[in-house]
Motif scaffolding. Structure first.
Motif, PDB file in Angstrom:
ATOM      1  N   ASP A 194     118.875  45.406 -11.882  1.00  0.00           N
ATOM      2  CA  ASP A 194     119.293  46.598 -11.138  1.00  0.00           C
ATOM      3  C   ASP A 194     118.128  47.425 -10.597  1.00  0.00           C
ATOM      4  O   ASP A 194     118.289  48.603 -10.296  1.00  0.00           O
ATOM      5  N   ASP A 195     116.960  46.811 -10.426  1.00  0.00           N
ATOM      6  CA  ASP A 195     115.782  47.535  -9.921  1.00  0.00           C
ATOM      7  C   ASP A 195     115.743  47.454  -8.395  1.00  0.00           C
ATOM      8  O   ASP A 195     114.819  46.904  -7.799  1.00  0.00           O
ATOM      9  N   PHE A 196     116.749  48.039  -7.757  1.00  0.00           N
ATOM     10  CA  PHE A 196     116.879  47.978  -6.301  1.00  0.00           C
ATOM     11  C   PHE A 196     115.819  48.810  -5.588  1.00  0.00           C
ATOM     12  O   PHE A 196     115.624  48.649  -4.383  1.00  0.00           O
ATOM     13  N   ALA A 197     115.109  49.662  -6.315  1.00  0.00           N
ATOM     14  CA  ALA A 197     114.047  50.471  -5.705  1.00  0.00           C
ATOM     15  C   ALA A 197     112.906  49.585  -5.187  1.00  0.00           C
ATOM     16  O   ALA A 197     112.136  50.016  -4.331  1.00  0.00           O
ATOM     17  N   ARG A 198     112.805  48.365  -5.673  1.00  0.00           N
ATOM     18  CA  ARG A 198     111.762  47.437  -5.202  1.00  0.00           C
ATOM     19  C   ARG A 198     112.022  46.948  -3.780  1.00  0.00           C
ATOM     20  O   ARG A 198     111.119  46.461  -3.116  1.00  0.00           O
ATOM     21  N   LEU A 199     113.275  47.037  -3.326  1.00  0.00           N
ATOM     22  CA  LEU A 199     113.620  46.572  -1.983  1.00  0.00           C
ATOM     23  C   LEU A 199     113.260  47.635  -0.955  1.00  0.00           C
ATOM     24  O   LEU A 199     113.585  48.802  -1.139  1.00  0.00           O
ATOM     25  N   PRO A 200     112.621  47.251   0.135  1.00  0.00           N
ATOM     26  CA  PRO A 200     112.341  48.220   1.197  1.00  0.00           C
ATOM     27  C   PRO A 200     113.666  48.817   1.699  1.00  0.00           C
ATOM     28  O   PRO A 200     114.658  48.090   1.853  1.00  0.00           O
ATOM     29  N   PRO A 201     113.706  50.132   1.951  1.00  0.00           N
ATOM     30  CA  PRO A 201     114.959  50.781   2.374  1.00  0.00           C
ATOM     31  C   PRO A 201     115.671  50.109   3.548  1.00  0.00           C
ATOM     32  O   PRO A 201     116.898  49.944   3.500  1.00  0.00           O
ATOM     33  N   PRO A 202     114.961  49.665   4.610  1.00  0.00           N
ATOM     34  CA  PRO A 202     115.683  48.998   5.708  1.00  0.00           C
ATOM     35  C   PRO A 202     116.382  47.705   5.251  1.00  0.00           C
ATOM     36  O   PRO A 202     117.499  47.418   5.675  1.00  0.00           O
ATOM     37  N   LEU A 203     115.728  46.935   4.394  1.00  0.00           N
ATOM     38  CA  LEU A 203     116.319  45.706   3.873  1.00  0.00           C
ATOM     39  C   LEU A 203     117.524  46.037   3.010  1.00  0.00           C
ATOM     40  O   LEU A 203     118.582  45.424   3.132  1.00  0.00           O
ATOM     41  N   ARG A 204     117.375  47.006   2.151  1.00  0.00           N
ATOM     42  CA  ARG A 204     118.468  47.424   1.251  1.00  0.00           C
ATOM     43  C   ARG A 204     119.689  47.834   2.065  1.00  0.00           C
ATOM     44  O   ARG A 204     120.823  47.475   1.734  1.00  0.00           O
ATOM     45  N   ALA A 205     119.476  48.548   3.156  1.00  0.00           N
ATOM     46  CA  ALA A 205     120.582  48.993   4.003  1.00  0.00           C
ATOM     47  C   ALA A 205     121.281  47.799   4.665  1.00  0.00           C
ATOM     48  O   ALA A 205     122.508  47.771   4.768  1.00  0.00           O
TER      49      ALA A 205
END
Length: 84
Positions: free
Chosen positions: A22-33
């Motif tokens: 659950d460490d989604f903070a590692r994903l760049p925000p544009p990719l996460r979106a």
């Protein structure tokens, strides 16, 4: 090395491997979106000799070590109507 695998509900057959659950903070925000909601699928131990269905374990391990995540895209589809 452990990996936590999530599937994207927005992008078919797209998976994210994370070094920590659950460490989604590692994903760049544009990719996460772009990925939308991610659903946990599997926890796996990635040893050098392990076989993965669609990924090279060495590449996955390297990406996890350097950036904390690995992105698995859907397989490339061949053109069903090749040139004559």
């Amino acid at each position: 090395m452990h990996a936590f695998i999530y599937k994207s509900l927005r992008k078919a057959e797209t998976y994210v491997y994370l070094v920590a659950r659950d460490d989604f903070a590692r994903l760049p925000p544009p990719l996460r979106a772009q990925l939308g909601t991610l659903v946990f699928v599997l926890e796996v131990t990635l040893t050098p000799g392990r076989k993965l269905a669609r990924e090279d374990v060495a590449v996955v391990r390297r990406n996890l070590a350097t950036q904390g995540f690995h992105l698995q895209f859907p397989p490339t589809q061949l053109d069903p109507l090749p040139d004559a």
